[in-house]
Design a protein around this motif. Structure first.
Motif: not given
Length: 320
Positions: A180-184
């Motif tokens: 979820y951090q990577y998607e941002c």
């Protein structure tokens, strides 16, 4: 002449009976031979199927034993490495995977992550996530999809309700998952903690969004994890909007105004016990004060709260 005819008739009947019996026995013999052949063919077919099944079972058993042997051999080598102080972690897993290409093993510290030395392991694709740099130091490191956790028993990502984490850290919030951090990654991206709300320290049930505590929208928590989000609906009995309150959607006349400005339940502080009309002149119900606590009561169908008699009546006079 008569005697001769009788003799001939009797002879014919005896011959006919004898011939018929002979014919019946001959046909019966043919039928029995046919059924014997059919049974023999059927038995042969069944035996061939059983033989094929036994061969397949033997093959699968040998295959399982070979897999079990390789697994035991792999973990035996791994234990030797561990005994030498080489624990599986982000820095050592590349070397371990070089000698153990089929190894799948948990992260020693995080319950939602694990190491998979085999790139051919496609059975996990639905519930795994792997990304090369910048997040992972090793290409063999994987992460389960939220809210799944890695099971030591099945060596798969499983629903968190059936996984025993032991001493491993048990992540309960999307933002603790790297995916979820990577998607941002774009400048306009909303930070994870604003996109995914945490249920840490919240009991099971429905609760308002932290940044919108007075709105009808909510998050649904279960075992300190967010499992759903939505908006409260209209209460069919009271005919008014509901809001998140104490773990569920509650109609606004049952929500203290001190908790939510949209609530219409007054305080009973310094009020005597008894029935009271709502300040907004809602006539289809009233509130009760008892020992300083307020509660909402709905009038039965076809009745209204009588402002003078303080009860619900069919012909009640309600001051608007």
């Amino acid at each position: 002449m008569l005697l001769s005819f009788k003799t001939v008739y009797a002879t014919v009947m005896v011959y006919s009976s004898t011939f018929s019996q002979s014919l019946y026995e001959s046909e019966n013999f043919v039928d029995n031979d046919f059924f014997r052949n059919s049974k023999r063919i059927m038995m042969q077919s069944l035996l061939e199927k059983e033989e094929a099944l036994l061969k397949e079972t033997k093959y699968q058993l040998l295959k399982y034993r070979a897999k079990e042997y390789n697994l035991l051999k792999s973990y035996s080598s791994l234990m030797k490495m561990i005994n030498k102080g080489k624990l599986p972690n982000d820095l050592t897993i590349d070397e371990i995977c070089a000698s153990q290409p089929n190894l799948i093993i948990k992260s020693q510290i995080e319950c939602h992550r694990y190491y998979n030395c085999s790139s051919a392991n496609s059975s996990q694709n639905n519930w795994q996530w792997n990304q090369e740099l910048p997040f992972w130091l090793s290409k063999y490191k994987y992460e389960c999809r939220y809210p799944y956790l890695f099971s030591e028993e099945t060596l798969r990502c499983e629903n968190y309700t059936i996984v025993k984490c032991g001493s491993r850290y048990e992540a309960k919030w999307e933002c603790e998952y790297k995916q979820y951090q990577y998607e941002c990654r774009s400048p306009s991206c909303i930070p994870c903690d604003l996109s995914f709300h945490s249920c840490y320290n919240l009991p099971n049930g429905i609760w308002p969004f932290p940044e919108r505590p007075n709105y009808i929208t909510y998050i649904k928590c279960e075992n300190y994890r967010k499992i759903d989000a939505g908006a409260c609906s209209i209460d069919s009995l009271w005919g008014v909007q509901t809001f998140p309150f104490m773990g569920q959607c509650v109609q606004l006349f049952a929500i203290p105004k001190s908790y939510n400005p949209n609530g219409e339940l007054p305080s009973c502080t310094e009020k005597d016990d008894g029935n009271y009309q709502f300040p907004v002149r809602y006539c289809n119900g009233y509130y009760v004060c008892k020992n300083g606590f307020a509660s909402a009561v709905k009038c039965p169908n076809n009745t209204v709260f009588d402002s003078v008699k303080k009860i619900c009546k069919a012909d009640g006079h309600c001051v608007h």
